[in-house]
Design a protein around this motif. Structure first.
Motif, mmCIF file in Angstrom:
data_model
loop_
_atom_site.group_PDB
_atom_site.id
_atom_site.type_symbol
_atom_site.label_atom_id
_atom_site.label_comp_id
_atom_site.label_asym_id
_atom_site.label_seq_id
_atom_site.Cartn_x
_atom_site.Cartn_y
_atom_site.Cartn_z
ATOM 1 N N SER A 32 -8.750 -8.607 -4.827
ATOM 2 C CA SER A 32 -9.320 -9.688 -4.911
ATOM 3 C C SER A 32 -10.034 -10.066 -3.726
ATOM 4 O O SER A 32 -10.730 -11.002 -3.881
ATOM 5 C CB SER A 32 -8.104 -10.855 -5.235
ATOM 6 O OG SER A 32 -7.165 -10.686 -4.181
ATOM 7 N N ASP A 33 -9.628 -9.610 -2.562
ATOM 8 C CA ASP A 33 -10.487 -9.938 -1.358
ATOM 9 C C ASP A 33 -11.952 -8.908 -1.340
ATOM 10 O O ASP A 33 -12.408 -9.498 -0.503
ATOM 11 C CB ASP A 33 -9.787 -9.316 -0.203
ATOM 12 C CG ASP A 33 -9.252 -8.113 -0.167
ATOM 13 O OD1 ASP A 33 -9.462 -7.341 -1.198
ATOM 14 O OD2 ASP A 33 -8.937 -7.412 0.934
ATOM 15 N N THR A 62 -15.233 -9.396 -2.643
ATOM 16 C CA THR A 62 -16.267 -10.083 -3.214
ATOM 17 C C THR A 62 -17.720 -9.811 -3.423
ATOM 18 O O THR A 62 -18.315 -10.025 -4.031
ATOM 19 C CB THR A 62 -16.036 -11.555 -2.575
ATOM 20 O OG1 THR A 62 -16.379 -11.549 -1.339
ATOM 21 C CG2 THR A 62 -14.543 -11.997 -2.928
#
Length: 538
Positions: free
Chosen positions: A79-80, A82
């Protein structure tokens, strides 16, 4: 509901236009399934499916009709991450690592597509030649596909031959994807010089798994529910042919770990979407009743979700039975325990039939050239091996002939040094001496036999020769013939005169004349006793 969800509902939930639908149970219509062409491949298939937040990967070894699962894996994008470039690097590294571990020489790479930039349609087409059918399908696709075909890649296959109403038609299954999403997927492989061989539509590939279930029936309907993090898909098949699928943005991400209330809300929302899709599908296609729904995706192994869905719907929800697939060699593989999560890539990696290939035309041409080069080199190797074997066989035959010749030569030498050969030479010399003696003692040829044969042919039955005298030293008339001419029907003088003419006409005789004759009366006529002088020319 988001605009993207509305777009997916509008475009992806329409598998067939109402005017083209044919009821499978209509008594006046017969549908014959057209099985896609099977490919007998020996080697490995590596399949990849890039989702919004994950990457599915499968490696399968093909051995004739059997397949062995080497690995099934799903990697979630952290999720980190981006940044798009960082995301591409992460996915590319995972792909490169997986390929480096499982690819061998001759392995095929398959990319599977899904999402709202792909479309599926079915419609009917008349029986046409390949080029004409291609044009007709493209014309129909321009009317039904929700994005421009110039910015898309399409392919199709014939799934049914429909006969009824006095005409015969094909039912076409069309697969389309935008060039943007295809290029985005292929860029991960091109950057690392990895050749991609096929690009499949996810639902089309999954449908091919169904016929390998033990209870498969081509006339039955099958329903599959895929629950992912960001969305869920429900797909409907008749046999292996996809007829309709619906996408909703209800996913497992809305459930936090340990939250029973959110889990019930997810089950309630999914149950509503499933029932709505089932009602639409049953009303539009009039298919046999559905009692079982196969689950795959992130929540395929969640007993809580399965139990909640069963309480809200009358259908049986079961995990897709990957371990029951008939073609599997290693049914006890540990990878099969989680294979239902990656059913999309597992279906693509185990597929052994020709499905619509959404690979760009330039890539297809490059792959075809590589294939031709490979078979050309293979043919050259085979020819070289055959020539080598032929040379070895010929060399062996020549050695055998040489040994036989040497053996015959040795036998001849042994014979020449034997007593039998000495006696043979003595007999040979005696035979040659006897032939020389016979040649010298042979008398010159006489033509008397020829003359006598000619006389026998010229002399009629009324004349009887009694004496033949020949004087070879006389250069004039050297022959005297004596005999009698007897006739009961015609005068013997006429018979004798004709005989003289025949003698003079022969190349053997000339100057034939009557030397003397005497005529006598006999019992039934007359007889002339004569003597002839003539010259023999031969």
């Amino acid at each position: 509901m988001s605009i993207a969800a509305l777009f997916r509902k509008k475009t992806e939930s329409t598998g067939d236009t109402p005017r083209d639908r044919v009821s499978p149970v209509a008594p006046a219509i017969t549908e014959t399934y057209i099985h896609p062409r099977r490919e007998h491949f020996l080697g490995r298939y590596l399949a990849f499916f890039l989702d919004t937040d994950s990457l599915q990967m499968s490696a399968v070894q093909h051995t004739g009709k059997s397949r062995r699962v080497l690995n099934v894996n799903k990697v979630y994008i952290p999720s980190d991450i981006t940044d798009k470039a960082a995301r591409q690097d992460f996915l590319g590294n995972e792909i490169e690592k997986f390929i480096g571990e499982y690819r061998n020489k001759g392995a095929r790479i398959v990319v599977t597509l899904g999402g709202n930039e792909t479309a599926f349609r079915t419609f009917h087409m008349p029986i046409l030649k390949k080029a004409e059918l291609d044009s007709a399908v493209r014309f129909e696709a321009e009317k039904q596909v929700p994005f421009p075909l110039n910015d898309s890649i399409m392919d199709y296959r014939r799934i049914y031959k429909v006969t009824g109403g006095g005409k015969t038609r094909y039912r076409i299954a069309l697969q389309v994807a935008t060039k943007r999403t295809i290029e985005e997927n292929l860029a991960l492989f091109r950057k690392r010089n990895i050749v991609v061989h096929q690009v499949y539509h996810a639902h089309d590939a999954i449908g091919q798994l169904l016929e390998h279930l033990s209870d498969f029936d081509r006339n039955s309907s099958y329903t599959l529910l895929n629950i992912n993090r960001q969305y869920s898909e429900i797909a409907f098949y008749r046999g292996t042919s996809l007829e309709f699928f619906h996408v909703t943005n209800t996913g497992s991400s809305m459930v936090q770990k340990g939250s029973g209330i959110q889990l019930e809300y997810l089950a309630e929302t999914l149950a509503t979407e499933v029932q709505t899709s089932l009602d639409y599908y049953s009303g539009q296609y009039r298919t046999p009743s559905i009692s079982k729904i196969y689950l795959h995706g992130d929540l395929a192994y969640s007993e809580e979700v399965t139990a909640l869905l069963k309480t809200r719907l009358r259908y049986e929800f079961v995990k897709f039975p990957v371990e029951q697939l008939l073609f599997l060699q290693n049914k006890s593989s540990p990878y099969l325990d989680t294979a239902a999560v990656c059913l999309t890539t597992l279906a693509s990696a185990t597929c052994n039939v020709r499905l619509p290939n959404l690979l760009p035309a330039t890539d297809k041409a490059v792959n075809l050239q590589r294939k031709q080069n490979f078979y050309g080199r293979l043919s050259l190797v085979v020819i070289t091996v055959l020539l080598g074997i032929s040379w070895l066989i010929l060399r062996n035959n020549l050695n055998t002939i040489r040994e036989s010749t040497l053996e015959v030569t040795r036998q001849v030498e042994r014979f020449r040094s034997s007593k039998a050969y000495h006696h043979y030479n003595i007999l040979k010399s005696q035979i040659a001496a006897n032939r020389a003696y016979l040649s010298q003692a042979e008398q010159s040829k006489s033509y008397l036999a020829l003359n006598l044969k000619e006389l026998s042919l010229l002399t009629p039955k009324e004349i009887r020769l009694e004496q033949f005298n020949f004087n070879g030293h006389d250069q004039g008339k050297n022959m005297i013939l004596k005999g009698r001419a007897t006739s009961n029907t015609i005068p013997p003088e006429i018979v004798l005169a004709e005989y003289l003419e025949d003698l003079n006409a022969s190349p053997f005789y000339s100057e034939a004349t009557i030397k003397n004759h005497h005529k006598y009366k006999i019992k039934n006529g007359f007889e002339i006793e004569f003597s002839l002088d003539l010259r023999g020319t031969i």
